[in-house]
Design an enzyme around this catalytic site. Structure first.
Site, PDB file in Angstrom:
ATOM      1  N   LEU A  93     -12.038  -6.755 -22.711  1.00 37.31           N
ATOM      2  CA  LEU A  93     -12.547  -8.010 -23.501  1.00 37.31           C
ATOM      3  C   LEU A  93     -11.917  -8.051 -24.799  1.00 37.31           C
ATOM      4  O   LEU A  93     -11.865  -7.115 -25.623  1.00 37.31           O
ATOM      5  CB  LEU A  93     -14.098  -8.023 -23.832  1.00 37.31           C
ATOM      6  CG  LEU A  93     -14.828  -7.977 -22.221  1.00 37.31           C
ATOM      7  CD1 LEU A  93     -16.481  -7.837 -22.759  1.00 37.31           C
ATOM      8  CD2 LEU A  93     -14.746  -9.191 -21.841  1.00 37.31           C
ATOM      9  N   HIS A  94     -11.446  -9.225 -25.120  1.00 37.10           N
ATOM     10  CA  HIS A  94     -10.670  -9.486 -26.361  1.00 37.10           C
ATOM     11  C   HIS A  94     -10.764 -10.858 -27.050  1.00 37.10           C
ATOM     12  O   HIS A  94     -10.653 -11.194 -28.408  1.00 37.10           O
ATOM     13  CB  HIS A  94      -9.352  -9.322 -26.475  1.00 37.10           C
ATOM     14  CG  HIS A  94      -8.605 -10.160 -25.844  1.00 37.10           C
ATOM     15  ND1 HIS A  94      -8.548 -10.328 -24.454  1.00 37.10           N
ATOM     16  CD2 HIS A  94      -7.572 -11.179 -26.272  1.00 37.10           C
ATOM     17  CE1 HIS A  94      -7.500 -11.219 -24.230  1.00 37.10           C
ATOM     18  NE2 HIS A  94      -7.151 -12.022 -25.128  1.00 37.10           N
ATOM     19  N   ARG A  95     -11.246 -11.915 -26.365  1.00 38.09           N
ATOM     20  CA  ARG A  95     -11.319 -13.287 -26.863  1.00 38.09           C
ATOM     21  C   ARG A  95     -12.414 -13.411 -27.736  1.00 38.09           C
ATOM     22  O   ARG A  95     -13.672 -12.669 -27.445  1.00 38.09           O
ATOM     23  CB  ARG A  95     -11.563 -14.140 -25.672  1.00 38.09           C
ATOM     24  CG  ARG A  95     -10.365 -14.195 -24.849  1.00 38.09           C
ATOM     25  CD  ARG A  95     -10.196 -15.429 -23.938  1.00 38.09           C
ATOM     26  NE  ARG A  95      -8.991 -15.199 -23.044  1.00 38.09           N
ATOM     27  CZ  ARG A  95      -7.649 -15.641 -23.813  1.00 38.09           C
ATOM     28  NH1 ARG A  95      -7.527 -16.191 -24.842  1.00 38.09           N
ATOM     29  NH2 ARG A  95      -6.690 -15.519 -23.055  1.00 38.09           N
ATOM     30  N   PRO A  96     -12.493 -13.858 -28.737  1.00 41.97           N
ATOM     31  CA  PRO A  96     -13.476 -14.136 -29.766  1.00 41.97           C
ATOM     32  C   PRO A  96     -14.709 -14.587 -29.156  1.00 41.97           C
ATOM     33  O   PRO A  96     -15.856 -14.138 -29.709  1.00 41.97           O
ATOM     34  CB  PRO A  96     -13.007 -15.166 -30.867  1.00 41.97           C
ATOM     35  CG  PRO A  96     -11.322 -15.070 -30.687  1.00 41.97           C
ATOM     36  CD  PRO A  96     -11.212 -14.581 -29.300  1.00 41.97           C
TER      37      PRO A  96
ATOM     38  N   ASP B  52     -11.079 -10.877 -19.846  1.00 41.17           N
ATOM     39  CA  ASP B  52     -11.055 -12.367 -20.258  1.00 41.17           C
ATOM     40  C   ASP B  52      -9.472 -12.570 -20.621  1.00 41.17           C
ATOM     41  O   ASP B  52      -9.175 -13.578 -21.303  1.00 41.17           O
ATOM     42  CB  ASP B  52     -11.758 -12.523 -21.466  1.00 41.17           C
ATOM     43  CG  ASP B  52     -11.795 -11.551 -22.644  1.00 41.17           C
ATOM     44  OD1 ASP B  52     -10.794 -10.874 -22.735  1.00 41.17           O
ATOM     45  OD2 ASP B  52     -12.471 -11.727 -23.654  1.00 41.17           O
TER      46      ASP B  52
END
Length: 365
Positions: free
Chosen positions: A209-212, A283
């Protein structure tokens, strides 16, 4: 002699560029009049991008690093443009080739056109139609000023035609990211976490997971992880965590005996985990392409995707960002009812040679 300047700004860009460099070198050995220069904009500082990284991809280190990382979107764009303008004036090219959808892609395309240098966009035409994503703005701007589009799917071709791009500018060649995957797959290597946790083939899950929207909203991040833990039976969850996300998780005191938060992994180690996992929860866009080719079930925690072929043809399902969507998806996976999927047309490991063949045939360079 056709001179090409290749642009990379972040780690995944090098995965897309590496096969193009190999194809250029093969063409040179055949006596073709072609040379290249590799420019790293330095958009993303990544301590793992050492000499080992370039060795793994079997490419030379960049000819220059513009070191334009950090700052806001505007500051970064400006720094890349200033650095690349000087670079291109000092080292003129016939063609600037950009890949993907990072800020460097857009910034270098703008500089090239203002210096009357033609632009080719590898992965042109992909769209999420979500203007809250900086990548979507980068795609739209880049494609508005691109001369040659190298595309990964018929969907991308349709997007370009609908925006007024002429057929003779569009070259449906496949996916260079998959060139790298196919070339490197025999070299995937076991990460330390495999033996440490006594992982078993197809008996664990990988998540990224990395999306803001997922990691910066604390309640959202907690809800997603809670649902994953609740509905993943007794499977270990392997979560390579970005340092920024790690701080948020620490603050939220998120922990569970089956949740294993580890440092980010190298390309060969990460894909070893993916290939041996039961499924991936992510994501990321690029991972959905890799899981499709490897036949690994993939759940995407986003409301949209710029890679719809991974859903219509591949192993990916778009779950959205509602944590409650995780339970039915996990039920489908654990009951053995996940779709098998297939590999999209031209995702065959031979995309880069097709790109170089096309470039060699361009009469207007």
């Amino acid at each position: 002699m056709k001179k090409i300047t290749l642009i990379a700004g972040a780690r995944p860009n090098f995965m897309k560029i590496a096969p193009i460099i190999h194809a250029i070198k093969a063409a040179q050995q055949e006596g073709k009049e072609l040379s290249y220069r590799l420019v790293h904009t330095g958009q993303h500082y990544d301590k793992k991008m050492s000499g080992d990284f370039f060795e793994q991809l079997e490419i030379p280190e960049p000819d220059t690093n513009l070191e334009a990382g950090g700052g806001t979107q505007a500051e970064q764009t400006a720094a890349i443009m200033i650095g690349f303008e000087e670079e291109l004036l000092n080292n003129p090219a016939d063609l600037v080739l950009v890949v993907g959808d990072v800020t460097s892609t857009m910034a270098c395309a703008i500089v090239a056109q203002k210096l009357h240098t033609k632009v080719a966009h590898v992965e042109g035409g992909i769209r999420s139609n979500d203007w809250t994503m900086p990548e979507e703005i980068n795609r739209l701007v880049t494609d508005a000023i691109t001369n040659y589009f190298f595309t990964t799917s018929e969907v991308a071709n349709t997007n370009l035609r609908n925006s007024g791009v002429k057929d003779e500018q569009i070259f449906y060649v496949g996916n260079t990211m998959i060139d790298t995957l196919i070339k490197q797959r025999p070299r995937f290597r076991k990460p330390q976490v495999w033996d440490k946790l006594k992982l078993k083939h197809k008996n664990f899950l990988v998540m990224t997971l990395h999306r803001p929207a997922n990691v910066d909203e604390e309640s959202q991040l907690k809800a997603l992880i809670d649902e994953l833990i609740l509905h993943s039976s007794d499977l270990p969850l392997i979560f390579p965590v970005h340092p920024r996300t790690a701080k948020i998780l620490e603050k939220l005191k998120i922990g569970h005996p089956r949740l294993h938060m580890i440092d980010p992994l190298g390309y060969l180690e990460f894909n070893y985990l993916v290939e041996n996992s039961m499924a991936v929860i992510t994501d990321s866009g690029g991972i959905t392409e890799e899981t499709t080719v490897m036949g690994i079930p993939c759940m995407t925690l986003r409301d949209n995707t710029e890679r719809p072929e991974t859903i219509t043809e591949g192993t990916n399902e778009l779950l959205g960002t509602d944590p409650h969507s995780i339970e039915p998806a996990m039920e489908k996976l654990l009951s053995g009812n996940w779709k098998t999927g297939g590999i999209p047309h031209l995702w065959d490991g031979k995309t880069a040679p097709r790109i170089i063949d096309k470039i060699l045939g361009f009469n207007d360079l």
